[in-house]
Design a protein around this motif. Structure first.
Motif, PDB file in Angstrom:
ATOM      1  N   LYS A 171       0.821  -1.197   0.000  1.00 12.63           N
ATOM      2  CA  LYS A 171       0.000   0.000   0.000  1.00 12.63           C
ATOM      3  C   LYS A 171       0.864   1.261   0.000  1.00 12.63           C
ATOM      4  CE  LYS A 171      -3.877   2.105   2.493  1.00 12.63           C
ATOM      5  NZ  LYS A 171      -4.821   2.083   1.375  1.00 12.63           N
ATOM      6  N   ARG A 211       1.270   4.048  -3.061  1.00 13.02           N
ATOM      7  CA  ARG A 211       1.063   5.490  -2.911  1.00 13.02           C
ATOM      8  C   ARG A 211       2.244   6.275  -3.466  1.00 13.02           C
ATOM      9  NH1 ARG A 211      -4.242   6.755  -2.139  1.00 13.02           N
ATOM     10  NH2 ARG A 211      -5.144   5.500  -0.456  1.00 13.02           N
ATOM     11  N   THR A 235      -4.020  -0.236  -3.627  1.00 14.13           N
ATOM     12  CA  THR A 235      -4.803   0.651  -2.759  1.00 14.13           C
ATOM     13  C   THR A 235      -6.301   0.517  -2.980  1.00 14.13           C
ATOM     14  OG1 THR A 235      -4.693   2.480  -4.346  1.00 14.13           O
ATOM     15  CG2 THR A 235      -2.918   2.321  -2.729  1.00 14.13           C
ATOM     16  N   ARG A 236      -6.715  -0.304  -3.967  1.00 14.27           N
ATOM     17  CA  ARG A 236      -8.135  -0.429  -4.282  1.00 14.27           C
ATOM     18  C   ARG A 236      -8.641  -1.870  -4.225  1.00 14.27           C
ATOM     19  NH1 ARG A 236      -7.476   4.045  -3.416  1.00 14.27           N
ATOM     20  NH2 ARG A 236      -8.098   5.910  -4.604  1.00 14.27           N
ATOM     21  N   GLY A 238     -11.450  -2.702  -1.610  1.00  9.61           N
ATOM     22  CA  GLY A 238     -11.904  -1.453  -1.014  1.00  9.61           C
ATOM     23  C   GLY A 238     -10.803  -0.429  -0.966  1.00  9.61           C
ATOM     24  N   ARG A 239     -11.081   0.705  -0.364  1.00  6.07           N
ATOM     25  CA  ARG A 239     -10.126   1.814  -0.354  1.00  6.07           C
ATOM     26  C   ARG A 239      -8.867   1.492   0.427  1.00  6.07           C
ATOM     27  NH1 ARG A 239     -12.370   6.757   3.122  1.00  6.07           N
ATOM     28  NH2 ARG A 239     -10.244   7.423   2.665  1.00  6.07           N
TER      29      ARG A 239
END
Length: 278
Positions: A44, A48, A56-57, A60-61
């Protein structure tokens, strides 16, 4: 647990065996869960930084399905052994590293009395056994029959040696303060408010804690200490010839080792790893 099982109408040897199996299973669950958490965290954070949406998806978020997705993908990959590799050594190398990592959890206290194997020399045991992981790495690099794998294994050995020395020196500080190498006793000696933690004992122990944490993370070969993986050479270092399940086993040895090393630092420098004694 063993004492409770001895009250049952079963042989003593069976009671000790069942207690050992339960403790090993619990430690294995902790090791695998810590690996999943660190995989999720690294994927993650890296996503970023590199502006990638996948990790990151997925799920879910928060990307919480990324570790299961990676695991399923790797388990479905073909397990290939190079023609020039030493078959038996190539197969056994990942398990040597994993066993060395797993054994560190046996002496690591999760709370007061919650330890699989309480040792008088627990601090020494954790350091000594954790350092054995490099033998699996060197074995895998040598058995792969590839110069890139061998170079990566040698870099791993050099990095482990360079960080194991300050790692051991940092452990000496809480051992001297507590007067024992028993990790449970060291944790109990810091019971109470955070002002009793060795990490806040004086400026030297505060610095020692962060030096230990840095060296522990460096010994796991994760960024920015991923020199053995040789990403700049567009290969994977000692993992170059590994794929599928054996590749997963190597990473299962690296990620939980970060958890066990930092957990040992917390038990040695703070009371987070133990329940305060009454």
């Amino acid at each position: 647990m063993t004492e409770l099982l001895t009250y049952l109408p079963i042989p003593i040897w069976l009671a000790y065996t069942l207690a050992g199996v339960v403790q090993c299973v619990l430690c294995l669950i902790v090791a695998l869960c810590s690996a999943a958490v660190f995989i999720w965290l690294e994927r993650k954070v890296s996503a970023r930084i590199q502006d990638r949406l996948g990790p990151t998806r997925v799920g879910g978020r928060f990307g919480w399905l990324q570790p299961p997705a990676d695991g399923i993908k790797l388990l479905c990959k073909e397990d290939i052994i190079p023609a020039t590799a030493d078959g038996p050594l190539f197969r056994i190398a990942p398990y040597v590293s994993f066993c060395a990592m797993f054994c560190t959890f046996l002496a690591l206290p999760f709370a007061n009395g919650w330890v699989a194997l309480e040792l008088n020399a627990g601090a020494f045991f954790v350091l000594a056994v954790a350092g054995l992981e490099v033998f699996g790495v060197i074995l895998g690099g040598y058995a792969s029959g590839s110069k890139w794998s061998l170079y990566g294994a040698m870099r791993e050995a050099a990095q482990v040696v360079s960080y194991e020395i300050p790692l051991g020196l940092c452990v000496v500080v809480p051992v001297l303060l507590a007067g024992t190498m028993d990790l449970v006793a060291i944790g109990n000696a810091q019971a109470g408010w955070f002002t009793n933690w060795y990490v806040f004992h004086d400026p030297f122990t505060f610095v020692t804690f962060w030096v230990y944490a840095t060296c522990a993370i460096a010994s796991t070969n994760r960024a920015p200490f991923d020199l053995p993986e040789a990403e700049s050479e567009l290969v994977a270092g000692f993992l170059t010839e590994y794929s599928g399940f054996r590749w997963v086993i190597f990473f299962m040895a690296e990620y939980p080792r970060c958890s066990s090393s930092v957990g040992s630092a917390r038990c040695s420098s703070s009371a987070d790893g133990t329940v305060p004694s009454q």
